[in-house]
Design a protein around this motif. Structure first.
Motif, PDB file in Angstrom:
ATOM      1  N   VAL A  61       0.870  -1.183   0.000  1.00  0.00           N
ATOM      2  CA  VAL A  61       0.000   0.000   0.000  1.00  0.00           C
ATOM      3  C   VAL A  61       0.904   1.230   0.000  1.00  0.00           C
ATOM      4  CG1 VAL A  61      -1.722   1.288   1.316  1.00  0.00           C
ATOM      5  CG2 VAL A  61      -1.868  -1.192   1.186  1.00  0.00           C
ATOM      6  N   LYS A  62       0.791   2.041  -1.028  1.00  0.00           N
ATOM      7  CA  LYS A  62       1.703   3.186  -1.219  1.00  0.00           C
ATOM      8  C   LYS A  62       1.246   4.458  -0.493  1.00  0.00           C
ATOM      9  CE  LYS A  62       4.207   1.076  -4.528  1.00  0.00           C
ATOM     10  NZ  LYS A  62       4.528  -0.184  -3.936  1.00  0.00           N
ATOM     11  N   ASN A  63      -0.077   4.652  -0.380  1.00  0.00           N
ATOM     12  CA  ASN A  63      -0.638   5.844   0.252  1.00  0.00           C
ATOM     13  C   ASN A  63      -1.606   5.434   1.353  1.00  0.00           C
ATOM     14  OD1 ASN A  63       0.529   7.944  -1.437  1.00  0.00           O
ATOM     15  ND2 ASN A  63      -0.743   7.094  -3.067  1.00  0.00           N
ATOM     16  N   PRO A  64      -1.909   6.352   2.264  1.00  0.00           N
ATOM     17  CA  PRO A  64      -2.886   6.027   3.305  1.00  0.00           C
ATOM     18  C   PRO A  64      -4.212   5.609   2.666  1.00  0.00           C
ATOM     19  CG  PRO A  64      -1.900   8.182   3.705  1.00  0.00           C
ATOM     20  CD  PRO A  64      -1.443   7.734   2.357  1.00  0.00           C
ATOM     21  N   LEU A  65      -4.943   4.736   3.349  1.00  0.00           N
ATOM     22  CA  LEU A  65      -6.269   4.368   2.857  1.00  0.00           C
ATOM     23  C   LEU A  65      -7.253   4.298   4.002  1.00  0.00           C
ATOM     24  CD1 LEU A  65      -7.085   1.096   3.294  1.00  0.00           C
ATOM     25  CD2 LEU A  65      -5.352   0.838   1.578  1.00  0.00           C
ATOM     26  N   ILE A  66      -8.500   4.520   3.658  1.00  0.00           N
ATOM     27  CA  ILE A  66      -9.586   4.539   4.638  1.00  0.00           C
ATOM     28  C   ILE A  66     -10.192   3.145   4.710  1.00  0.00           C
ATOM     29  CG2 ILE A  66     -11.884   5.460   5.132  1.00  0.00           C
ATOM     30  CD1 ILE A  66     -10.919   8.080   3.704  1.00  0.00           C
ATOM     31  N   LEU A  67     -10.364   2.644   5.928  1.00  0.00           N
ATOM     32  CA  LEU A  67     -10.971   1.343   6.159  1.00  0.00           C
ATOM     33  C   LEU A  67     -12.238   1.574   6.971  1.00  0.00           C
ATOM     34  CD1 LEU A  67     -10.103  -1.703   5.720  1.00  0.00           C
ATOM     35  CD2 LEU A  67      -9.173  -1.597   8.008  1.00  0.00           C
ATOM     36  N   GLU A  68     -13.391   1.279   6.375  1.00  0.00           N
ATOM     37  CA  GLU A  68     -14.670   1.460   7.055  1.00  0.00           C
ATOM     38  C   GLU A  68     -15.294   0.102   7.330  1.00  0.00           C
ATOM     39  OE1 GLU A  68     -16.715   4.134   8.306  1.00  0.00           O
ATOM     40  OE2 GLU A  68     -14.705   4.986   8.262  1.00  0.00           O
ATOM     41  N   ILE A  69     -15.693  -0.109   8.572  1.00  0.00           N
ATOM     42  CA  ILE A  69     -16.256  -1.376   9.018  1.00  0.00           C
ATOM     43  C   ILE A  69     -17.767  -1.239   9.173  1.00  0.00           C
ATOM     44  CG2 ILE A  69     -16.162  -3.165  10.810  1.00  0.00           C
ATOM     45  CD1 ILE A  69     -13.441  -2.599   9.292  1.00  0.00           C
ATOM     46  N   LYS A  70     -18.490  -2.248   8.705  1.00  0.00           N
ATOM     47  CA  LYS A  70     -19.945  -2.277   8.821  1.00  0.00           C
ATOM     48  C   LYS A  70     -20.366  -3.624   9.396  1.00  0.00           C
ATOM     49  CE  LYS A  70     -20.260   1.679   6.827  1.00  0.00           C
ATOM     50  NZ  LYS A  70     -20.385   2.806   7.718  1.00  0.00           N
ATOM     51  N   VAL A  71     -21.510  -3.643  10.052  1.00  0.00           N
ATOM     52  CA  VAL A  71     -22.177  -4.882  10.462  1.00  0.00           C
ATOM     53  C   VAL A  71     -23.597  -4.755   9.935  1.00  0.00           C
ATOM     54  CG1 VAL A  71     -22.938  -6.331  12.380  1.00  0.00           C
ATOM     55  CG2 VAL A  71     -20.743  -5.157  12.528  1.00  0.00           C
ATOM     56  N   ALA A  72     -23.862  -5.474   8.833  1.00  0.00           N
ATOM     57  CA  ALA A  72     -25.158  -5.368   8.166  1.00  0.00           C
ATOM     58  C   ALA A  72     -25.426  -6.659   7.401  1.00  0.00           C
ATOM     59  CB  ALA A  72     -25.160  -4.175   7.206  1.00  0.00           C
ATOM     60  N   THR A  73     -26.596  -6.736   6.804  1.00  0.00           N
ATOM     61  CA  THR A  73     -26.928  -7.902   5.989  1.00  0.00           C
ATOM     62  C   THR A  73     -25.966  -8.006   4.812  1.00  0.00           C
ATOM     63  OG1 THR A  73     -29.233  -7.649   6.642  1.00  0.00           O
ATOM     64  CG2 THR A  73     -28.795  -9.053   4.737  1.00  0.00           C
ATOM     65  N   ALA A  74     -25.653  -6.854   4.197  1.00  0.00           N
ATOM     66  CA  ALA A  74     -24.720  -6.790   3.064  1.00  0.00           C
ATOM     67  C   ALA A  74     -24.311  -5.341   2.864  1.00  0.00           C
ATOM     68  CB  ALA A  74     -25.371  -7.331   1.791  1.00  0.00           C
ATOM     69  N   LEU A  75     -23.214  -5.129   2.145  1.00  0.00           N
ATOM     70  CA  LEU A  75     -22.835  -3.764   1.774  1.00  0.00           C
ATOM     71  C   LEU A  75     -23.883  -3.226   0.810  1.00  0.00           C
ATOM     72  CD1 LEU A  75     -18.981  -4.131   1.241  1.00  0.00           C
ATOM     73  CD2 LEU A  75     -20.141  -2.905   3.082  1.00  0.00           C
ATOM     74  N   ASN A  76     -24.155  -1.932   0.913  1.00  0.00           N
ATOM     75  CA  ASN A  76     -25.155  -1.337   0.022  1.00  0.00           C
ATOM     76  C   ASN A  76     -24.688   0.035  -0.469  1.00  0.00           C
ATOM     77  OD1 ASN A  76     -25.892   0.662   2.008  1.00  0.00           O
ATOM     78  ND2 ASN A  76     -27.099  -0.887   3.050  1.00  0.00           N
ATOM     79  N   GLU A  77     -25.509   0.670  -1.277  1.00  0.00           N
ATOM     80  CA  GLU A  77     -25.148   1.959  -1.880  1.00  0.00           C
ATOM     81  C   GLU A  77     -24.921   3.046  -0.837  1.00  0.00           C
ATOM     82  OE1 GLU A  77     -24.333   2.270  -5.145  1.00  0.00           O
ATOM     83  OE2 GLU A  77     -24.674   0.118  -5.090  1.00  0.00           O
ATOM     84  N   GLU A  78     -25.627   2.988   0.262  1.00  0.00           N
ATOM     85  CA  GLU A  78     -25.442   3.960   1.347  1.00  0.00           C
ATOM     86  C   GLU A  78     -24.013   3.881   1.901  1.00  0.00           C
ATOM     87  OE1 GLU A  78     -27.574   4.298   5.538  1.00  0.00           O
ATOM     88  OE2 GLU A  78     -29.006   4.272   3.866  1.00  0.00           O
TER      89      GLU A  78
END
Length: 156
Positions: free
Chosen positions: A72-89
């Motif tokens: 990984v060359k640059n910083p990256l954002i890691l977002e964690i969710k607990v849901a049925t599935a990832l969605n557009e929101e």
């Protein structure tokens, strides 16, 4: 980023195996423990200023900001969710963070990549005779923002 994604996939599945169905805060704490064990440097709940037309309008805390490591060359954002599935929101939220990142005057300004990780809210306990497409227990999507356009670069 292939090496990093492989390692993240392994870490997230380990966390899911022990904490499936738990609250997001416990999952994030366990992820922090595993990131440290794997010598992946990060900042937890790093402050991100949100902008409108070059004016700061609010502050958000990122789940994780990963600093350059492995491939990984640059910083990256890691977002964690607990849901049925990832969605557009969830994807829109990541896009908003990446869009504001470049306007920040910290290490976050170099982040143009983000990863959404969803821990399935509940496991499947019933086995059906009919096979339907099953969402993985840990869903991982990597995204890149370039000129306000989001492009998916990985999905498991």
């Amino acid at each position: 980023m292939k090496i990093f994604l492989k390692k993240i996939n392994k870490i997230m599945n380990k966390v899911f195996d022990q904490l499936s169905g738990m609250n997001e805060q416990y999952i994030q704490t366990a992820i922090g423990i595993e990131l440290r064990r794997n010598k992946i440097k990060f900042m937890r709940e790093a402050g991100l200023e949100l902008f409108y037309d070059k004016h700061p309008i609010g502050l958000h805390e990122l789940d994780f900001l990963i600093t350059p490591c492995l491939d990984v060359k640059n910083p990256l954002i890691l977002e964690i969710k607990v849901a049925t599935a990832l969605n557009e929101e969830h994807r829109q939220q990541l896009k908003n963070y990446l869009r504001s990142a470049s306007k920040n005057e910290t290490i976050i300004s170099k982040a143009s990549d983000g990863i959404l990780i969803n821990f399935k809210k509940s496991e499947s306990f019933v086995v059906s005779a009919k096979k339907k497409k099953e969402i993985p227990n840990v869903q991982i999507e990597a995204w890149n923002l370039n000129k306000n356009k989001m492009t998916q670069t990985y999905s498991n």
